[in-house]
Scaffold this active site. Structure first.
Site, PDB file in Angstrom:
ATOM      1  N   LYS A  83       0.851  -1.193   0.000  1.00 19.81           N
ATOM      2  CA  LYS A  83       0.000   0.000   0.000  1.00 19.81           C
ATOM      3  C   LYS A  83       0.886   1.242   0.000  1.00 19.81           C
ATOM      4  CE  LYS A  83      -4.359   0.832   2.497  1.00 19.81           C
ATOM      5  NZ  LYS A  83      -4.981   0.643   3.823  1.00 19.81           N
TER       6      LYS A  83
HETATM    7  O1  G3P Z   1      -7.651   1.513   5.831  1.00 20.47           O
HETATM    8  C1  G3P Z   1      -8.088   2.618   5.122  1.00 20.47           C
HETATM    9  C2  G3P Z   1      -9.435   3.138   5.529  1.00 20.47           C
HETATM   10  O2  G3P Z   1     -10.388   2.138   5.393  1.00 20.47           O
HETATM   11  C3  G3P Z   1      -9.460   3.850   6.854  1.00 20.47           C
HETATM   12  O3  G3P Z   1     -10.743   4.064   7.317  1.00 20.47           O
HETATM   13  O4  G3P Z   1     -12.212   4.502   9.229  1.00 20.47           O
HETATM   14  O5  G3P Z   1      -9.844   5.256   9.336  1.00 20.47           O
HETATM   15  O6  G3P Z   1     -11.469   6.387   7.829  1.00 20.47           O
HETATM   16  P1  G3P Z   1     -11.069   5.122   8.483  1.00 20.47           P
END
Ligand code: G3P
Length: 218
Positions: A83
Protein backbone atom coordinates in the site's frame (compact mmCIF):
# COMPACT_ATOMS: atom_id res chain seq x y z
CA UNK A 1 -17.87 -8.11 -5.07
CA UNK A 2 -14.93 -8.99 -2.85
CA UNK A 3 -14.98 -8.41 0.91
CA UNK A 4 -11.82 -7.34 2.69
CA UNK A 5 -11.53 -6.70 6.42
CA UNK A 6 -10.01 -3.36 7.33
CA UNK A 7 -8.34 -4.55 10.50
CA UNK A 8 -5.16 -5.69 12.23
CA UNK A 9 -7.09 -7.57 14.92
CA UNK A 10 -5.90 -11.15 14.40
CA UNK A 11 -8.69 -12.64 16.54
CA UNK A 12 -11.41 -10.84 14.59
CA UNK A 13 -9.80 -11.68 11.25
CA UNK A 14 -9.51 -15.36 12.16
CA UNK A 15 -13.09 -15.45 13.44
CA UNK A 16 -14.64 -13.79 10.40
CA UNK A 17 -12.40 -15.59 7.88
CA UNK A 18 -13.93 -18.82 9.20
CA UNK A 19 -17.27 -17.73 7.68
CA UNK A 20 -15.68 -18.10 4.24
CA UNK A 21 -16.88 -14.61 3.34
CA UNK A 22 -13.57 -12.77 3.68
CA UNK A 23 -11.40 -12.44 0.57
CA UNK A 24 -8.59 -10.30 1.90
CA UNK A 25 -7.44 -7.79 4.52
CA UNK A 26 -6.29 -4.19 4.49
CA UNK A 27 -4.13 -2.71 7.22
CA UNK A 28 -2.72 0.75 7.76
CA UNK A 29 -0.23 2.23 10.25
CA UNK A 30 -3.04 3.40 12.57
CA UNK A 31 -4.58 -0.09 12.72
CA UNK A 32 -1.16 -1.65 13.40
CA UNK A 33 -0.51 0.88 16.19
CA UNK A 34 -3.94 0.15 17.69
CA UNK A 35 -3.24 -3.61 17.69
CA UNK A 36 0.02 -3.15 19.58
CA UNK A 37 1.64 -5.93 17.50
CA UNK A 38 4.85 -6.08 15.46
CA UNK A 39 4.07 -5.06 11.89
CA UNK A 40 6.03 -7.65 9.88
CA UNK A 41 4.96 -10.53 12.15
CA UNK A 42 1.33 -9.45 11.98
CA UNK A 43 1.29 -9.21 8.19
CA UNK A 44 2.80 -12.69 7.99
CA UNK A 45 0.15 -14.07 10.35
CA UNK A 46 -2.73 -12.40 8.51
CA UNK A 47 -1.42 -13.63 5.15
CA UNK A 48 -1.67 -17.19 6.45
CA UNK A 49 -5.30 -16.70 7.53
CA UNK A 50 -6.88 -15.20 4.40
CA UNK A 51 -6.46 -16.42 0.83
CA UNK A 52 -6.55 -13.05 -0.87
CA UNK A 53 -4.43 -9.93 -0.77
CA UNK A 54 -3.27 -8.42 2.50
CA UNK A 55 -2.42 -4.75 2.14
CA UNK A 56 0.66 -3.65 4.06
CA UNK A 57 1.48 0.05 3.94
CA UNK A 58 4.85 1.70 3.47
CA UNK A 59 5.66 4.52 5.87
CA UNK A 60 8.46 6.37 4.07
CA UNK A 61 7.68 9.51 2.08
CA UNK A 62 10.48 9.40 -0.51
CA UNK A 63 10.48 7.06 -3.51
CA UNK A 64 13.76 5.22 -2.84
CA UNK A 65 12.87 4.31 0.73
CA UNK A 66 9.27 3.51 -0.19
CA UNK A 67 10.54 1.15 -2.88
CA UNK A 68 12.89 -0.61 -0.44
CA UNK A 69 10.07 -0.89 2.11
CA UNK A 70 7.64 -2.13 -0.52
CA UNK A 71 10.05 -4.81 -1.74
CA UNK A 72 10.62 -5.96 1.84
CA UNK A 73 6.86 -6.12 2.52
CA UNK A 74 6.24 -8.01 -0.73
CA UNK A 75 8.70 -10.70 0.35
CA UNK A 76 6.66 -11.49 3.50
CA UNK A 77 4.18 -13.68 1.60
CA UNK A 78 2.84 -14.28 -1.89
CA UNK A 79 -0.45 -12.58 -1.07
CA UNK A 80 0.92 -9.22 0.12
CA UNK A 81 -0.27 -6.10 -1.69
CA UNK A 82 1.92 -3.11 -0.99
CA UNK A 83 0.00 0.00 0.00
CA UNK A 84 1.38 3.39 -0.99
CA UNK A 85 -0.04 6.87 -0.46
CA UNK A 86 -1.39 8.92 -3.34
CA UNK A 87 1.57 11.26 -3.66
CA UNK A 88 4.02 11.76 -6.54
CA UNK A 89 6.59 9.55 -4.79
CA UNK A 90 3.88 7.03 -3.93
CA UNK A 91 2.79 6.73 -7.54
CA UNK A 92 6.38 6.53 -8.76
CA UNK A 93 6.81 3.64 -6.34
CA UNK A 94 3.52 2.13 -7.52
CA UNK A 95 4.77 2.15 -11.10
CA UNK A 96 8.08 0.52 -10.13
CA UNK A 97 6.59 -2.19 -7.91
CA UNK A 98 3.80 -2.95 -10.40
CA UNK A 99 6.36 -3.43 -13.16
CA UNK A 100 8.10 -5.95 -10.88
CA UNK A 101 4.82 -7.87 -10.57
CA UNK A 102 3.98 -6.67 -7.06
CA UNK A 103 0.29 -5.75 -6.57
CA UNK A 104 -0.05 -2.20 -5.28
CA UNK A 105 -2.94 -0.62 -3.42
CA UNK A 106 -2.91 3.17 -3.73
CA UNK A 107 -4.44 4.65 -0.61
CA UNK A 108 -5.75 8.01 0.62
CA UNK A 109 -7.66 8.76 -2.59
CA UNK A 110 -10.18 11.58 -2.29
CA UNK A 111 -10.80 12.67 -5.89
CA UNK A 112 -11.47 11.23 -9.36
CA UNK A 113 -8.35 12.99 -10.65
CA UNK A 114 -6.22 11.11 -8.11
CA UNK A 115 -7.88 7.83 -9.13
CA UNK A 116 -6.99 8.47 -12.78
CA UNK A 117 -3.34 8.98 -11.77
CA UNK A 118 -3.30 5.73 -9.78
CA UNK A 119 -4.65 3.75 -12.74
CA UNK A 120 -2.04 5.37 -14.96
CA UNK A 121 0.64 4.27 -12.47
CA UNK A 122 -0.49 0.65 -12.80
CA UNK A 123 -2.15 0.27 -9.40
CA UNK A 124 -3.90 -3.04 -8.77
CA UNK A 125 -6.27 -1.26 -6.36
CA UNK A 126 -7.38 2.30 -5.73
CA UNK A 127 -8.68 3.04 -2.24
CA UNK A 128 -11.11 5.98 -2.13
CA UNK A 129 -12.03 6.87 1.47
CA UNK A 130 -15.79 7.39 1.52
CA UNK A 131 -16.33 7.82 5.28
CA UNK A 132 -13.70 10.51 5.65
CA UNK A 133 -15.33 12.48 2.81
CA UNK A 134 -18.75 12.12 4.44
CA UNK A 135 -17.16 13.28 7.72
CA UNK A 136 -16.30 16.66 6.16
CA UNK A 137 -19.72 17.08 4.56
CA UNK A 138 -18.74 15.82 1.11
CA UNK A 139 -20.35 12.87 -0.73
CA UNK A 140 -18.11 9.83 -0.43
CA UNK A 141 -20.27 7.55 -2.56
CA UNK A 142 -20.38 10.12 -5.39
CA UNK A 143 -16.61 9.67 -5.63
CA UNK A 144 -17.08 5.90 -6.03
CA UNK A 145 -19.65 6.46 -8.79
CA UNK A 146 -17.23 8.77 -10.61
CA UNK A 147 -14.29 6.36 -10.40
CA UNK A 148 -16.36 3.33 -11.46
CA UNK A 149 -17.67 5.33 -14.45
CA UNK A 150 -14.20 6.52 -15.47
CA UNK A 151 -12.49 3.14 -15.11
CA UNK A 152 -15.33 1.40 -16.97
CA UNK A 153 -14.78 3.67 -19.95
CA UNK A 154 -11.31 2.21 -20.58
CA UNK A 155 -10.77 -1.50 -21.25
CA UNK A 156 -7.07 -1.02 -20.58
CA UNK A 157 -7.65 0.03 -16.97
CA UNK A 158 -7.43 -3.04 -14.75
CA UNK A 159 -7.23 -1.18 -11.44
CA UNK A 160 -9.89 -2.43 -9.04
CA UNK A 161 -12.01 0.04 -7.06
CA UNK A 162 -11.53 -0.82 -3.38
CA UNK A 163 -14.04 1.18 -1.35
CA UNK A 164 -12.43 2.13 1.96
CA UNK A 165 -13.28 4.07 5.11
CA UNK A 166 -16.63 2.29 5.31
CA UNK A 167 -18.82 3.51 8.17
CA UNK A 168 -22.01 1.42 7.88
CA UNK A 169 -23.62 -1.42 5.87
CA UNK A 170 -25.36 1.02 3.50
CA UNK A 171 -21.93 2.10 2.23
CA UNK A 172 -21.43 -1.55 1.23
CA UNK A 173 -24.86 -1.75 -0.42
CA UNK A 174 -24.32 1.48 -2.34
CA UNK A 175 -20.86 0.35 -3.44
CA UNK A 176 -22.33 -2.95 -4.69
CA UNK A 177 -25.05 -1.11 -6.64
CA UNK A 178 -22.34 0.92 -8.34
CA UNK A 179 -20.37 -2.18 -9.28
CA UNK A 180 -17.32 -1.45 -7.15
CA UNK A 181 -14.90 -4.39 -7.15
CA UNK A 182 -14.03 -4.55 -3.46
CA UNK A 183 -15.15 -3.11 -0.13
CA UNK A 184 -12.89 -3.14 2.89
CA UNK A 185 -14.73 -2.81 6.14
CA UNK A 186 -14.11 -2.95 9.87
CA UNK A 187 -15.14 -6.33 11.37
CA UNK A 188 -18.09 -4.68 13.16
CA UNK A 189 -19.63 -3.61 9.84
CA UNK A 190 -19.45 -7.12 8.40
CA UNK A 191 -21.15 -8.40 11.54
CA UNK A 192 -23.86 -5.72 11.22
CA UNK A 193 -24.59 -6.86 7.67
CA UNK A 194 -26.02 -10.13 9.00
CA UNK A 195 -28.55 -8.38 11.21
CA UNK A 196 -32.23 -7.79 10.56
CA UNK A 197 -34.91 -7.82 13.30
CA UNK A 198 -37.31 -9.75 11.06
CA UNK A 199 -34.72 -12.50 10.61
CA UNK A 200 -34.39 -12.86 14.39
CA UNK A 201 -38.16 -12.66 14.92
CA UNK A 202 -38.90 -15.13 12.13
CA UNK A 203 -36.30 -17.61 13.37
CA UNK A 204 -37.68 -17.47 16.92
CA UNK A 205 -41.21 -18.19 15.60
CA UNK A 206 -40.02 -21.09 13.41
CA UNK A 207 -38.15 -22.66 16.33
CA UNK A 208 -41.09 -22.22 18.70
CA UNK A 209 -43.41 -23.98 16.22
CA UNK A 210 -40.84 -26.69 15.54
CA UNK A 211 -40.47 -27.50 19.21
CA UNK A 212 -44.28 -28.16 19.32
CA UNK A 213 -43.83 -31.01 16.82
CA UNK A 214 -41.53 -32.92 19.18
CA UNK A 215 -39.37 -33.89 16.19
CA UNK A 216 -35.64 -33.61 15.58
CA UNK A 217 -33.78 -33.77 12.28
CA UNK A 218 -30.75 -35.68 13.61
O1 G3P B 1 -7.65 1.51 5.83
C1 G3P B 1 -8.09 2.62 5.12
C2 G3P B 1 -9.43 3.14 5.53
O2 G3P B 1 -10.39 2.14 5.39
C3 G3P B 1 -9.46 3.85 6.85
O3 G3P B 1 -10.74 4.06 7.32
O4 G3P B 1 -12.21 4.50 9.23
O5 G3P B 1 -9.84 5.26 9.34
O6 G3P B 1 -11.47 6.39 7.83
P1 G3P B 1 -11.07 5.12 8.48
Amino acid sequence: MKFFLDSADIGEIRDLAATGLVDGVTTNPSLIAKSGGTFIDMVKEICAIVPGPVSAEVTALDHETMLAEGRKLARIADNVAVKVPLTPDGLKTCKALSSEGVPVNVTLCFSPAQAILAAKAGASYISPFVGRLDDIGADGMALIADIVQIYSAYETITTEVLVASIRHPMHVVEAAKMGADVVTMPPAILRQMFNHPLTEKGLAAFLADWSKTGQSIL
